[in-house]
Scaffold this active site. Structure first.
Site, PDB file in Angstrom:
ATOM      1  N   ASP A  97     -10.208  -2.265   0.991  1.00 26.17           N
ATOM      2  CA  ASP A  97      -9.131  -2.410   1.832  1.00 26.17           C
ATOM      3  C   ASP A  97      -9.031  -1.584   2.736  1.00 26.17           C
ATOM      4  O   ASP A  97     -10.125  -0.980   3.080  1.00 26.17           O
ATOM      5  CB  ASP A  97      -7.701  -2.314   0.916  1.00 26.17           C
ATOM      6  CG  ASP A  97      -6.712  -2.966   1.350  1.00 26.17           C
ATOM      7  OD1 ASP A  97      -6.448  -3.302   2.580  1.00 26.17           O
ATOM      8  OD2 ASP A  97      -5.956  -4.010   0.520  1.00 26.17           O
ATOM      9  N   ASP A  98      -8.072  -1.254   3.543  1.00 26.31           N
ATOM     10  CA  ASP A  98      -7.973  -0.379   4.792  1.00 26.31           C
ATOM     11  C   ASP A  98      -8.259   1.107   4.373  1.00 26.31           C
ATOM     12  O   ASP A  98      -8.082   1.595   3.230  1.00 26.31           O
ATOM     13  CB  ASP A  98      -6.571  -0.348   5.204  1.00 26.31           C
ATOM     14  CG  ASP A  98      -6.026  -1.704   5.486  1.00 26.31           C
ATOM     15  OD1 ASP A  98      -6.731  -2.663   6.478  1.00 26.31           O
ATOM     16  OD2 ASP A  98      -4.902  -2.023   5.417  1.00 26.31           O
TER      17      ASP A  98
END
Length: 476
Positions: free
Chosen positions: A258-259
């Protein structure tokens, strides 16, 4: 062609790791040849020191040490007013469930120490959802407490000689994909309502969900962290400062599902009501790999506001996007005064991505009149290669994103890039020396304005925090 691309990625990864290993301050060294003579940099040194072995800890990888960790913290807490205390985790594999930290305290991991998160669900107590979220991220109910947790603390340090914290997250990822979890997965490190935090010189592996989550806290330094998780692992964000102020993230290397960094401040009506923004955030020298997410995301939980974020010297390799702003109707809040300078990007879908239709909501009670304010977004000195699309900038009808500035940007498009490299709706701003030329909504000011986008020169309070050199000789 795929084999060549994979080979290139491996080479780039290797080079990045070598550079990071050699960087000054990346990994503290042992002094004097003794395995228990330690030296490291910290916001504070401690008068007292002990080993987890002193409290019955056994580092064989199978003995559960939860009670030993909590006993150690509880007993060492009595030194809070007498110079503080340090708990050293020696070489070994230390299996443990969740444990809480205390104030004026350092948790130090030897270079060959591995904290292993227990895979027994009953070792993870439940706690309430965050008040600025009002809802679990994975499920409506509460959430499992993080592996290392603390609340209402002052002067907390989690550091080491690049020792490892392994969340053993595969079990959690499987349960999440099968929709078998009734509560939100635990994080590796979460500190709430706390002040003066340092997290440094560690490797974090395979977190069940987010890795590092400071929330409702201030005066935070996170540096020299390596975070690794499979790029397909769900929601393994790297570092998520959430409703925090005065934060410095430096020299971190993240590979995740994810980020790499996700800046947050609460979710929908709960974040609006709680009203605590994230502000005065510095992100420097981040290296990120995340093929399905952003190097740095602002939102989507941004309902308390995000302001004064300074991003500099970012390297992203095979990442979905460089900087992404995620918001939507019902989120309220704001993202403003964002400054980006110096990005080197290789192989991604979007360099610039702003999403005004991000539809993730806490529940059905969000207010359709709660519109976010997005303005004052500055990008300068960006170089990108092998990009599918330069920018996708989508504001909200009747609520445009304004004050966008781009200057000195060079984007090399991939052979199979989109025919139109820019797509813009409901935005406004200016540009200079941007290639390929951006959409008309970013009005070209001419090449003489190539340095026009703002980047603050004044320092923030977090810059004034000086590190001390701490050294200890331990008999263990």
């Amino acid at each position: 062609m795929m084999v060549k691309t994979d080979w290139l990625l491996v080479v780039l990864l290797g080079l990045v790791l070598l550079i990071l290993e050699g960087a000054e301050g990346r990994k503290e060294r042992i002094l004097g040849g003794s395995p228990y003579e330690l030296a490291y940099s910290a916001i504070n040194c401690r008068k007292h020191s002990a080993s987890i072995k002193d409290f019955g800890g056994i580092g064989d990888g199978t003995t559960l040490n939860t009670e030993a960790f909590q006993k150690a913290v509880n007993q060492l807490s009595k030194y809070a007013s007498d110079g503080g205390a340090q708990l050293v985790i020696p070489a070994g594999h230390w299996l443990t469930g969740s444990f809480n930290l205390t104030s004026h305290f350092t948790l130090f991991l030897h270079k060959d120490a591995v904290l292993l998160a227990s895979q027994e669900i009953n070792q993870w107590p439940l706690i309430d959802p965050l008040p600025s979220y009002g809802h679990g991220r994975d499920a409506p109910g509460g959430r499992y407490i993080s592996l290392i947790f603390g609340t209402n603390l002052t002067d907390v340090i989690i550091t080491g000689e690049n020792g490892t914290i392994d969340g053993q997250g595969a079990l959690w990822w499987q349960q999440f994909h099968l929709n078998k979890l009734k509560y939100t997965r635990p994080y590796l490190i979460e500190l709430m309502h706390s002040n003066k935090i340092q997290i440094s010189n560690l490797t974090l592996l395979n977190s069940p969900s987010w890795n590092i989550h400071p929330v409702y806290s201030s005066n935070i330094i996170i540096n020299g962290i390596t975070i690794l998780a499979p790029v397909t692992s769900p929601n393994t964000d790297g570092i998520d400062p959430d409703s925090c102020t005065n934060i410095r993230l430096e020299d971190n290397y993240i590979v995740s599902g994810d980020d790499c960094v996700a800046v947050k401040s609460g979710w929908d009506e709960y974040g609006i009501k709680y009203g605590r923004p994230t502000s005065h955030l510095i992100i420097k020298r981040l290296t990120c790999i995340s093929p399905y997410s952003a190097a740095i995301a602002l939102g989507s939980e941004m309902s308390g506001g995000i302001q004064d974020v300074r991003i500099q010297d970012i390297t992203a390799i095979q990442t979905e996007s460089g900087i992404r702003i995620k918001t939507g109707v019902g989120q309220g809040g704001y993202v403003k005064d964002i400054y980006v300078k110096g990005m080197k990007l290789h192989t991604m879908k979007w360099v610039f991505w702003m999403t005004g239709n991000y539809g993730s909501h806490a529940d059905t009670h969000w207010d359709p009149k709660a519109l976010p304010e997005i303005k004052g977004i500055n990008y300068r000195d960006v170089v990108a290669e092998n990009v599918s699309m330069a920018g996708q900038l989508d504001g909200i009808s009747g609520d445009p994103f304004t004050g966008i500035c781009m200057s000195n940007v060079t984007i090399g498009l991939a052979k199979k890039s989109k025919k139109n490299p820019w797509a813009c709706t409901n935005i406004g701003g200016i540009s200079s020396s941007v290639q390929p030329p951006p959409c008309k909504l970013l009005a070209d000011q001419g090449p003489k304005k190539s340095g026009m986008c703002d980047f603050p020169t004044e320092s923030l309070p977090i810059d004034s925090i000086e590190m001390q050199r701490c050294s200890y000789r331990l008999n263990m």
